[in-house]
Design a protein around this motif. Structure first.
Motif, PDB file in Angstrom:
ATOM      1  N   ALA A 126       0.849  -1.183   0.000  1.00  0.00           N
ATOM      2  CA  ALA A 126       0.000   0.000   0.000  1.00  0.00           C
ATOM      3  C   ALA A 126       0.888   1.238   0.000  1.00  0.00           C
ATOM      4  N   PRO A 127       0.815   2.069  -1.043  1.00  0.00           N
ATOM      5  CA  PRO A 127       1.588   3.310  -1.036  1.00  0.00           C
ATOM      6  C   PRO A 127       0.980   4.308  -0.064  1.00  0.00           C
ATOM      7  N   PHE A 128       1.836   5.044   0.621  1.00  0.00           N
ATOM      8  CA  PHE A 128       1.372   6.080   1.549  1.00  0.00           C
ATOM      9  C   PHE A 128       2.437   7.156   1.608  1.00  0.00           C
ATOM     10  N   ARG A 129       2.115   8.339   1.118  1.00  0.00           N
ATOM     11  CA  ARG A 129       3.070   9.437   0.997  1.00  0.00           C
ATOM     12  C   ARG A 129       4.350   8.959   0.298  1.00  0.00           C
ATOM     13  N   HIS A 130       5.492   8.972   0.999  1.00  0.00           N
ATOM     14  CA  HIS A 130       6.753   8.581   0.371  1.00  0.00           C
ATOM     15  C   HIS A 130       7.123   7.125   0.650  1.00  0.00           C
ATOM     16  N   LEU A 131       6.229   6.384   1.279  1.00  0.00           N
ATOM     17  CA  LEU A 131       6.525   5.007   1.672  1.00  0.00           C
ATOM     18  C   LEU A 131       5.660   4.019   0.911  1.00  0.00           C
ATOM     19  N   GLU A 132       6.106   2.767   0.912  1.00  0.00           N
ATOM     20  CA  GLU A 132       5.281   1.657   0.450  1.00  0.00           C
ATOM     21  C   GLU A 132       5.270   0.637   1.587  1.00  0.00           C
ATOM     22  N   LEU A 133       4.086   0.383   2.114  1.00  0.00           N
ATOM     23  CA  LEU A 133       3.945  -0.446   3.304  1.00  0.00           C
ATOM     24  C   LEU A 133       3.406  -1.817   2.962  1.00  0.00           C
ATOM     25  N   ALA A 134       3.835  -2.816   3.719  1.00  0.00           N
ATOM     26  CA  ALA A 134       3.286  -4.161   3.573  1.00  0.00           C
ATOM     27  C   ALA A 134       1.946  -4.225   4.296  1.00  0.00           C
ATOM     28  N   VAL A 135       0.945  -4.771   3.615  1.00  0.00           N
ATOM     29  CA  VAL A 135      -0.382  -4.935   4.214  1.00  0.00           C
ATOM     30  C   VAL A 135      -0.946  -6.282   3.785  1.00  0.00           C
ATOM     31  N   GLY A 136      -1.998  -6.699   4.474  1.00  0.00           N
ATOM     32  CA  GLY A 136      -2.651  -7.949   4.142  1.00  0.00           C
ATOM     33  C   GLY A 136      -3.760  -8.217   5.133  1.00  0.00           C
ATOM     34  N   PRO A 137      -4.310  -9.411   5.143  1.00  0.00           N
ATOM     35  CA  PRO A 137      -5.383  -9.736   6.081  1.00  0.00           C
ATOM     36  C   PRO A 137      -4.978  -9.451   7.522  1.00  0.00           C
ATOM     37  N   GLY A 138      -5.877  -8.790   8.252  1.00  0.00           N
ATOM     38  CA  GLY A 138      -5.618  -8.509   9.653  1.00  0.00           C
ATOM     39  C   GLY A 138      -5.170  -7.099   9.959  1.00  0.00           C
ATOM     40  N   VAL A 139      -4.989  -6.263   8.919  1.00  0.00           N
ATOM     41  CA  VAL A 139      -4.572  -4.888   9.186  1.00  0.00           C
ATOM     42  C   VAL A 139      -5.375  -3.948   8.289  1.00  0.00           C
ATOM     43  N   PHE A 140      -5.697  -2.788   8.825  1.00  0.00           N
ATOM     44  CA  PHE A 140      -6.419  -1.759   8.092  1.00  0.00           C
ATOM     45  C   PHE A 140      -5.539  -1.215   6.973  1.00  0.00           C
ATOM     46  N   VAL A 141      -6.083  -1.139   5.772  1.00  0.00           N
ATOM     47  CA  VAL A 141      -5.336  -0.610   4.636  1.00  0.00           C
ATOM     48  C   VAL A 141      -5.335   0.919   4.715  1.00  0.00           C
ATOM     49  N   PRO A 142      -4.171   1.573   4.757  1.00  0.00           N
ATOM     50  CA  PRO A 142      -4.141   3.036   4.859  1.00  0.00           C
ATOM     51  C   PRO A 142      -4.763   3.690   3.630  1.00  0.00           C
ATOM     52  N   ARG A 143      -5.496   4.786   3.873  1.00  0.00           N
ATOM     53  CA  ARG A 143      -6.180   5.519   2.812  1.00  0.00           C
ATOM     54  C   ARG A 143      -5.433   6.800   2.478  1.00  0.00           C
ATOM     55  N   PRO A 144      -5.539   7.251   1.230  1.00  0.00           N
ATOM     56  CA  PRO A 144      -4.869   8.501   0.844  1.00  0.00           C
ATOM     57  C   PRO A 144      -5.319   9.707   1.667  1.00  0.00           C
ATOM     58  N   GLU A 145      -6.581   9.698   2.129  1.00  0.00           N
ATOM     59  CA  GLU A 145      -7.085  10.837   2.892  1.00  0.00           C
ATOM     60  C   GLU A 145      -6.257  11.097   4.152  1.00  0.00           C
ATOM     61  N   THR A 146      -5.719  10.034   4.722  1.00  0.00           N
ATOM     62  CA  THR A 146      -4.955  10.174   5.964  1.00  0.00           C
ATOM     63  C   THR A 146      -3.640  10.908   5.734  1.00  0.00           C
ATOM     64  N   GLU A 147      -3.179  10.972   4.499  1.00  0.00           N
ATOM     65  CA  GLU A 147      -1.945  11.681   4.206  1.00  0.00           C
ATOM     66  C   GLU A 147      -2.036  13.152   4.606  1.00  0.00           C
ATOM     67  N   LEU A 148      -3.252  13.718   4.552  1.00  0.00           N
ATOM     68  CA  LEU A 148      -3.424  15.122   4.933  1.00  0.00           C
ATOM     69  C   LEU A 148      -3.212  15.334   6.419  1.00  0.00           C
ATOM     70  N   LEU A 149      -3.597  14.352   7.227  1.00  0.00           N
ATOM     71  CA  LEU A 149      -3.326  14.432   8.662  1.00  0.00           C
ATOM     72  C   LEU A 149      -1.824  14.429   8.921  1.00  0.00           C
TER      73      LEU A 149
END
Length: 280
Positions: free
Chosen positions: A69-92
């Motif tokens: 899952a891309p998030f700002r300047h990072l690419e994070l590992a995600v999968g079952p069991g974790v909330f997928v980060p949304r682009p909207e949170t980048e503003l926070l």
């Protein structure tokens, strides 16, 4: 690709062509832009693509299928069991970084860290920050730890990951009155609300549901934030579209915060509430 996009559209996927292209790029191990010059898809890749397309049509999240899952300047590992980060949170995160500007070694706490998107972005973009990521869900905290370890290996400032409940009155007691910034994307979906299948079927319940009005967890979060923050320290909390008035009222009603304000996302929808700890 047109047929693949049509199939996803018929299944109700919001961005069918983009998702189809990202899945094919993932299977081929190439950037999405390389698809423009693609002559053919090898048979084994075509089979794998068809399988992933079936799963996406069944509304398995795209990020679960690619594992990233891309998030700002990072690419994070995600999968079952974790909330997928949304682009909207980048503003926070953008707001938080502006509050940290000029502080060489700020103390930051991310409550309900999930994949670690907020905490790890702050550590990446403000290397002097001392960041603690708190996650309650036993499954999700393993993803937090995994991503924190990956960013540490990449050379980022280490983020401390703590398994804990953001509403626990004893949480991080050693930091009482010493924290410069508390940020959170907490569970805020009202019980019984209708959400997309990707969310309902695949995001962990502890990351979603926040009681009858969606703000039960936030009430406990405010008590924790008020205890941790130094006078003048900042608080930023994401919320649902419909809580743009309710959450600021809740924060003001706590009595321990000043300068309460709400902020929209890029689509103009209410997205997060901010405040300062009284006394500074």
């Amino acid at each position: 690709m047109t047929d693949a996009a049509r199939r996803l559209a018929e299944a109700g996927v919001e961005s069918p062509r983009v998702d189809a292209e990202l899945l094919l790029a993932h299977v081929l191990g190439v950037p999405r832009t390389r698809l423009l010059t693609l002559d053919r898809v090898p048979g084994d890749a075509a089979t794998r693509f068809a399988d992933l397309l079936d799963q996406r049509a069944g509304r398995v999240p795209l990020q679960h299928l690619t594992g990233r899952a891309p998030f700002r300047h990072l690419e994070l590992a995600v999968g079952p069991g974790v909330f997928v980060p949304r682009p909207e949170t980048e503003l926070l995160v953008e707001w938080a970084l502006a509050r940290l500007a000029g502080l060489p070694e700020p103390v930051v706490v991310d409550l309900g860290a999930g994949s670690g998107a907020i905490a790890l972005s702050l550590a990446h973009e403000h290397p002097g920050a001392r960041v603690t990521a708190v996650e309650r869900d036993p499954g999700a905290v393993e993803w937090t730890r995994h991503n924190a370890a990956a960013r540490r290996q990449a050379g980022d400032t280490p983020v401390e990951v703590l398994a804990g409940d953001m509403t626990d009155p004893r949480l991080l007691a050693g930091l009482d009155g010493a924290v410069d910034l508390v940020v959170s994307n907490p569970p805020y979906v009202p019980d019984g609300a209708r959400v997309p299948r990707e969310v309902a079927d695949h995001d962990p319940p502890l990351a979603l549901w926040g009681g009858p009005d969606g703000l039960d967890v936030v009430r406990g979060l405010l008590r924790t934030a008020a205890r941790l923050l130094r006078p003048g320290g900042h608080l930023g909390v994401e919320h649902a579209d419909q809580q743009g008035s309710a959450l600021p009222v809740l924060v003001r009603g706590h009595g321990g915060f000043t300068g309460v304000a709400d902020h929209p996302d890029l689509a103009g929808r209410p997205r997060f509430t901010t405040a300062r700890r009284a006394g500074g």
